[in-house]
Design a protein around this motif. Structure first.
Motif, PDB file in Angstrom:
ATOM      1  N   GLU A  49       0.822  -1.201   0.000  1.00 47.16           N
ATOM      2  CA  GLU A  49       0.000   0.000   0.000  1.00 47.16           C
ATOM      3  C   GLU A  49       0.859   1.256   0.000  1.00 47.16           C
ATOM      4  OE1 GLU A  49      -3.571   2.120   2.644  1.00 47.16           O
ATOM      5  OE2 GLU A  49      -2.779   0.126   3.198  1.00 47.16           O
ATOM      6  N   ARG A  53       0.591   4.100  -2.917  1.00 50.42           N
ATOM      7  CA  ARG A  53       0.181   5.470  -2.584  1.00 50.42           C
ATOM      8  C   ARG A  53       1.291   6.490  -2.851  1.00 50.42           C
ATOM      9  NH1 ARG A  53      -4.389   6.295   0.625  1.00 50.42           N
ATOM     10  NH2 ARG A  53      -5.451   4.403   1.349  1.00 50.42           N
ATOM     11  N   TYR A  66      -8.737   1.881   0.248  1.00 47.78           N
ATOM     12  CA  TYR A  66      -7.742   0.878  -0.122  1.00 47.78           C
ATOM     13  C   TYR A  66      -8.049  -0.460   0.550  1.00 47.78           C
ATOM     14  CZ  TYR A  66      -3.199  -0.669  -1.858  1.00 47.78           C
ATOM     15  OH  TYR A  66      -2.210  -1.315  -2.546  1.00 47.78           O
ATOM     16  N   ASP A  68      -6.272  -3.989   1.082  1.00 46.77           N
ATOM     17  CA  ASP A  68      -4.911  -4.523   0.994  1.00 46.77           C
ATOM     18  C   ASP A  68      -4.919  -6.047   0.995  1.00 46.77           C
ATOM     19  OD1 ASP A  68      -2.238  -4.887   0.943  1.00 46.77           O
ATOM     20  OD2 ASP A  68      -1.810  -3.946   2.877  1.00 46.77           O
TER      21      ASP A  68
END
Length: 268
Positions: A49, A53, A66, A68
């Motif tokens: 992540e 990002r 998000y 994950d």
């Protein structure tokens, strides 16, 4: 170019290769969607992540939802942070949402999902995900759902590639020269649903239905295998001195009995 890809809706395949990576294009489409005020869900599978990002402003990152799968895709740690039902459960949870507004769903990547899920299961889920007309448990319409799927085409054979291609509303294939990257975009027209039912028996040259007179004639017809009253009585109420075995012969209307002895020419 970004606006036209996002406006198509449905499933959008971003096909990249080793020479021409497509994650940068995926992130550019996500940034454009957030700036347009659309809700963005991301299913991260291939990179962490933090890495995904990276490069987004704080204002962009704060708007991303998000999911994950990279950290613990099989939920081995049992910490509760991983998605308990795995990739398939995460995809199904996305189309059970209650927000009726336009939504962008980014899959990073479809290749990872295709390597961990059966192709038929993934295609059925993607079809449901990208063809939503109403929210689950609600009659309010979904304005638009766009599924962005990053696909590394060199990892898959012609079968899975053809199946995903048949589902896609738009395909973006990255290529180029040594100094410049280009994108070939293929749009498909949405399939129109029929507005009325067509009777397949309308223009037949023969009649599939019986008239009233034909139905009466059919019901009064005596079939050749039906028992006569004499035979029924003999079988149901046999006499006390009657033999236990009988042969009942009922000549047909078209029988041609031959009275001559078939063995007449033999010296027996």
């Amino acid at each position: 170019m970004l606006e036209s890809v996002l406006a198509s809706g449905g499933l959008v395949l971003l096909r990249d290769s080793v020479e021409w990576e497509g994650r940068s294009l995926l992130k550019a489409l996500i940034k454009k969607s957030v700036l347009c005020g659309e809700q963005v869900h991301i299913l991260g599978c291939e990179v962490s992540e933090e890495e995904f990002r990276d490069g987004f402003d704080v204002s962009i990152n704060s708007q991303l939802v998000y999911h994950d799968l990279f950290r613990d895709p099989l939920n081995w740690s049992k910490t509760g942070e991983a998605l308990p039902e795995g990739a398939l459960g995460a995809l199904r949870a996305m189309y059970r949402r209650t927000d009726p507004g336009p939504v962008i769903i980014a899959l990073d990547s479809l290749s990872w999902l295709l390597l961990h899920l059966p192709c038929t299961t993934l295609c059925q889920t993607l079809h449901t995900l990208s063809q939503q007309d109403t929210c689950s448990g609600d009659s309010s319409p979904v304005k638009r759902v766009c599924v962005l799927g990053l696909l590394h085409e060199e990892l898959h054979g012609p079968g899975p590639m053809g199946a995903l291609s048949s589902l896609a509303q738009t395909e973006v294939t990255l290529s180029g020269t040594a100094s410049q990257t280009s994108a070939h975009i293929l749009y498909r027209r949405p399939r129109q649903r029929p507005t009325h039912k067509v009777d397949p028996t309308t223009h037949l040259t023969f009649n599939l239905r019986l008239s009233k007179k034909e139905k009466e004639a059919k019901d009064s017809l005596t079939l050749p295998f039906q028992f006569s009253s004499e035979k029924q009585q003999a079988l149901l109420c046999p006499g006390s001195g009657q033999a236990t075995s009988h042969i009942f012969y009922e000549p047909d209307a078209y029988d041609d009995p031959d009275q001559e002895d078939p063995d007449d020419d033999l010296d027996i």
